[in-house]
Design a protein around this motif. Structure first.
Motif, PDB file in Angstrom:
ATOM      1  N   MET A 122     -19.633  18.196 -22.235  1.00  0.00           N
ATOM      2  CA  MET A 122     -20.450  18.368 -23.439  1.00  0.00           C
ATOM      3  C   MET A 122     -20.012  17.350 -24.477  1.00  0.00           C
ATOM      4  SD  MET A 122     -20.859  21.839 -25.731  1.00  0.00           S
ATOM      5  CE  MET A 122     -19.076  21.964 -25.967  1.00  0.00           C
ATOM      6  N   GLY A 123     -20.992  16.596 -24.990  1.00  0.00           N
ATOM      7  CA  GLY A 123     -20.702  15.656 -26.066  1.00  0.00           C
ATOM      8  C   GLY A 123     -19.688  14.609 -25.698  1.00  0.00           C
ATOM      9  N   GLY A 124     -19.678  14.206 -24.428  1.00  0.00           N
ATOM     10  CA  GLY A 124     -18.741  13.183 -24.007  1.00  0.00           C
ATOM     11  C   GLY A 124     -17.356  13.709 -23.726  1.00  0.00           C
ATOM     12  N   GLN A 144     -23.566  22.067 -27.440  1.00  0.00           N
ATOM     13  CA  GLN A 144     -24.498  20.987 -27.713  1.00  0.00           C
ATOM     14  C   GLN A 144     -25.587  20.945 -26.639  1.00  0.00           C
ATOM     15  OE1 GLN A 144     -22.510  17.247 -28.384  1.00  0.00           O
ATOM     16  NE2 GLN A 144     -20.871  18.214 -29.599  1.00  0.00           N
ATOM     17  N   PRO A 145     -26.721  20.266 -26.914  1.00  0.00           N
ATOM     18  CA  PRO A 145     -27.782  20.169 -25.902  1.00  0.00           C
ATOM     19  C   PRO A 145     -27.287  19.436 -24.645  1.00  0.00           C
ATOM     20  CG  PRO A 145     -28.602  19.553 -28.070  1.00  0.00           C
ATOM     21  CD  PRO A 145     -27.114  19.650 -28.194  1.00  0.00           C
ATOM     22  N   ASN A 146     -27.939  19.747 -23.523  1.00  0.00           N
ATOM     23  CA  ASN A 146     -27.660  19.095 -22.238  1.00  0.00           C
ATOM     24  C   ASN A 146     -26.205  19.277 -21.804  1.00  0.00           C
ATOM     25  OD1 ASN A 146     -30.352  18.044 -22.109  1.00  0.00           O
ATOM     26  ND2 ASN A 146     -29.711  16.424 -23.546  1.00  0.00           N
ATOM     27  N   THR A 147     -25.716  20.463 -22.053  1.00  0.00           N
ATOM     28  CA  THR A 147     -24.351  20.771 -21.623  1.00  0.00           C
ATOM     29  C   THR A 147     -24.358  21.111 -20.132  1.00  0.00           C
ATOM     30  OG1 THR A 147     -23.673  21.552 -23.799  1.00  0.00           O
ATOM     31  CG2 THR A 147     -22.441  22.387 -21.904  1.00  0.00           C
TER      32      THR A 147
END
Length: 476
Positions: free
Chosen positions: A456-458, A415-418
Motif C-alpha cells: 500500500m502506498g509504495g 489507501q486505494p488499490n491496496t
C-alpha cells in the motif's frame, strides 16, 4: 220659584209649617248660586331629593270636588281626586333634582274652576362628595383636603380630624405636623330647608410618607446552578429600581421583578455570589437599598484524554475527569454538535480513591458536548473535539462473530488499490485481493493466527492477525 241663571250669591229660603197641623217648624235653606267657580290658588312646595313624598293640599268651596292632573293643564292625566293628594313614584321622580307640575281644579258638577298649578320642586340633597385615598410627602407642605375629595361636593361643610392627627385647620392638613402615618378626615355637609335634618359624609384617607423605606425582597438569597438560566428576582414596593452596584450609580432594571442577563449583569458560568441592590421611591425620594444575592453553585469537571478516530472505524474516546460538587454522585451524557444524544445520562461510579471519571468510547470524529450533572441537577457542559488519525493501523485481532463490532479485518487509513495476501500458518493462501475493501471476515476458516502481506502506498506491511469468534455476555 228661583231664577238660577240671574240670581247669584247666597239665596235663603224659609219654610214654615202651617195649621191645621200641630207641628210647626221653621228652617232656613241657604243655597249658593255660582255664575262661575273661582280658581284655586297657584301653589308650590319644596321636597328633598330622595326624601319623603309631599302631600299637596287644596281648600275648595263648599260642595266642590278637587281634581288633580299630571302636567301644566287639566287636559293631562287625572291622577287623584280629593282635598289632598300624595304623589307616588309613578307621578313624581323624587330621586332627580327638578320641577314637576300638577294642575288642580275644583268641580261642583255643573261648573269647574279654571286651571291652577301646584309645582313640586325637588331640591338637591346634601352632597359631601366621594371617599378618596391619596398620599402626601412630609416635605410637600400643606394639603387642601377639599381638593382630594371625589365627585362634586357642596361647599360650606365642616371637616373633622377623625384620627386626631393634630394637623387639621379648616380643610388644610400640614403633613409636617402629623408626621408619617395614615389619617382619616371626614367632611360633613348638613342639609337646609326641605333637606333640613339630612347630612352626607365623605372621608379622605391621607397617607403621609416620610423618607421611603427599602423595598422588601421576596428572597434575600436566590440559589441557581451555573450554566442554567438566571433567576427572576422579586421585591415588593413602589417605584422599584434595581442596581448592580452598592453606590446605586448603575441601574439595571425597574419594577417589582428583574431577570439579570447572562454576560451583561451576571456570569452564569462561574461559581460564586453576585449581589444586586434594590430601592423604592414612594413619591418622596429614593430609599436606601436592600441587598439581593444570586448564589451560583455547580459542577466542576475537566476533559481528560481524548482518543482520535479513524475514517473506517469509530474508535474515538473522550474521558471526563475531576468531577467535583457539593452534591455528588454524578451522571454524564454526550451530544454531538447538532444536539443529537450519543450517550444518554449514565451513572458515574466512584473509584476506590474517591474519584469520579467516565470514558465515552466508539466515537466518530467530530465536535461533542459532554455534560456532567450532580445530585441537585446542576450541569457542567464541556466542549470537546475528536479528531481523525492519519497513520495506518493494522489490527492484530478481530472477532467475526456477527455482533456488528470488529467483524472485519480493517486496515485503517487504507489507501486505494491496496493489495493483500493472507495465509494460514502452513503458508496456504486463504484470501487475496488487488483492491482490498476491508471486507475479509475469515469465512469458513477456523479461529487462529493468520499471516498477511499488504502492499500500500509504495510500502509493504507484514504481520499476523488472530481470528476470534468468542462472543461475550454483553455481545462483544
Amino acid at each position: 220659584t228661583v231664577d238660577w241663571l240671574t240670581a247669584g250669591g247666597d239665596l235663603s229660603v224659609t219654610v214654615t209649617g202651617a195649621a191645621p197641623t200641630s207641628c210647626v217648624n221653621t228652617q232656613t235653606l241657604t243655597v249658593t248660586v255660582y255664575g262661575s267657580v273661582p280658581s284655586l290658588p297657584n301653589q308650590s312646595t319644596n321636597v328633598c331629593q330622595n326624601g319623603s313624598y309631599p302631600t299637596l293640599i287644596a281648600t275648595p268651596v263648599a260642595g266642590a270636588v278637587v281634581k288633580w292632573y299630571l302636567g301644566p293643564s287639566a287636559t293631562g292625566t287625572l291622577v287623584a281626586t280629593g282635598d289632598t293628594f300624595t304623589p307616588t313614584a309613578a307621578e313624581l321622580d323624587i330621586t332627580t333634582v327638578g320641577t314637576t307640575t300638577f294642575t288642580y281644579i275644583q268641580d261642583i258638577g255643573c261648573l269647574a274652576s279654571p286651571d291652577a298649578t301646584y309645582d313640586v320642586f325637588v331640591i338637591p340633597e346634601p352632597n359631601a362628595g366621594l371617599d378618596s385615598a391619596s398620599s402626601a410627602c412630609m416635605s410637600d407642605g400643606p394639603v387642601d383636603l377639599s381638593q382630594r375629595l371625589g365627585g362634586t361636593p357642596d361647599s360650606g361643610g365642616t371637616w373633622n380630624d377623625d384620627d386626631n392627627s393634630g394637623a387639621l385647620t379648616g380643610s388644610i392638613v400640614d403633613p409636617a405636623v402629623s408626621g408619617p402615618g395614615t389619617f382619616n378626615f371626614s367632611y360633613i355637609v348638613n342639609g337646609t330647608g326641605a333637606c333640613a335634618g339630612r347630612a352626607d359624609t365623605a372621608v379622605v384617607t391621607l397617607t403621609v410618607i416620610g423618607a421611603s423605606l427599602p423595598p422588601v425582597p421576596d428572597q434575600s438569597d436566590y440559589m441557581a446552578c451555573t450554566y442554567g438560566d438566571p433567576p427572576t428576582l422579586q421585591a415588593t414596593g413602589t417605584g422599584i429600581t434595581w442596581y448592580s452596584d452598592a453606590a446605586l450609580t448603575n441601574p439595571v432594571g425597574s419594577g417589582n421583578s428583574f431577570t439579570p442577563v447572562d454576560g451583561q449583569h451576571i456570569d452564569m458560568q462561574t461559581i460564586g455570589t453576585t449581589t444586586f441592590y434594590v430601592t423604592q421611591d414612594e413619591g418622596c425620594g429614593e430609599s436606601t437599598a436592600a441587598e439581593v444575592n444570586v448564589i451560583l453553585d455547580g459542577v466542576e469537571a475537566e476533559i481528560g484524554e481524548v482518543q482520535d478516530s479513524y475514517p473506517e472505524q469509530d474508535v474515538g474516546a473522550i474521558e471526563v475527569i475531576n468531577m467535583t460538587s457539593d452534591d455528588p454522585p454524578f451522571e454524564v451524557s454526550l451530544e454531538d454538535d447538532a444536539g443529537t444524544v450519543i450517550y444518554d445520562w449514565q451513572a458515574v461510579e466512584e473509584d476506590r480513591l474517591g474519584n469520579f471519571t467516565y470514558q465515552f468510547t466508539r466515537l466518530a470524529s467530530g465536535n461533542y458536548v459532554a455534560k456532567v450533572r450532580d445530585a441537585k441537577g446542576c450541569i457542567k457542559p464541556l466542549m470537546v473535539s475528536v479528531g481523525l488519525k492519519t497513520e495506518v493501523f493494522i489490527p492484530n485481532v478481530f472477532t467475526p462473530n456477527g455482533d456488528g463490532y470488529n467483524d472485519y479485518f480493517k486496515v485503517l487509513n487504507k489507501q486505494p488499490n491496496t493489495r493483500i495476501v493472507i495465509t494460514n500458518r502452513w503458508g496456504v493462501r486463504v484470501f487475496e485481493s488487488d483492491d482490498y475493501q476491508n471486507d475479509w471476515q475469515a469465512e469458513n476458516l477456523p479461529e487462529g493466527v493468520y499471516f498477511y502481506v499488504i502492499e500500500m502506498g509504495g510500502q509493504v506491511y507484514r504481520g499476523n492477525v488472530e481470528v476470534w469468534r468468542y462472543k461475550s455476555s454483553d455481545g462483544n
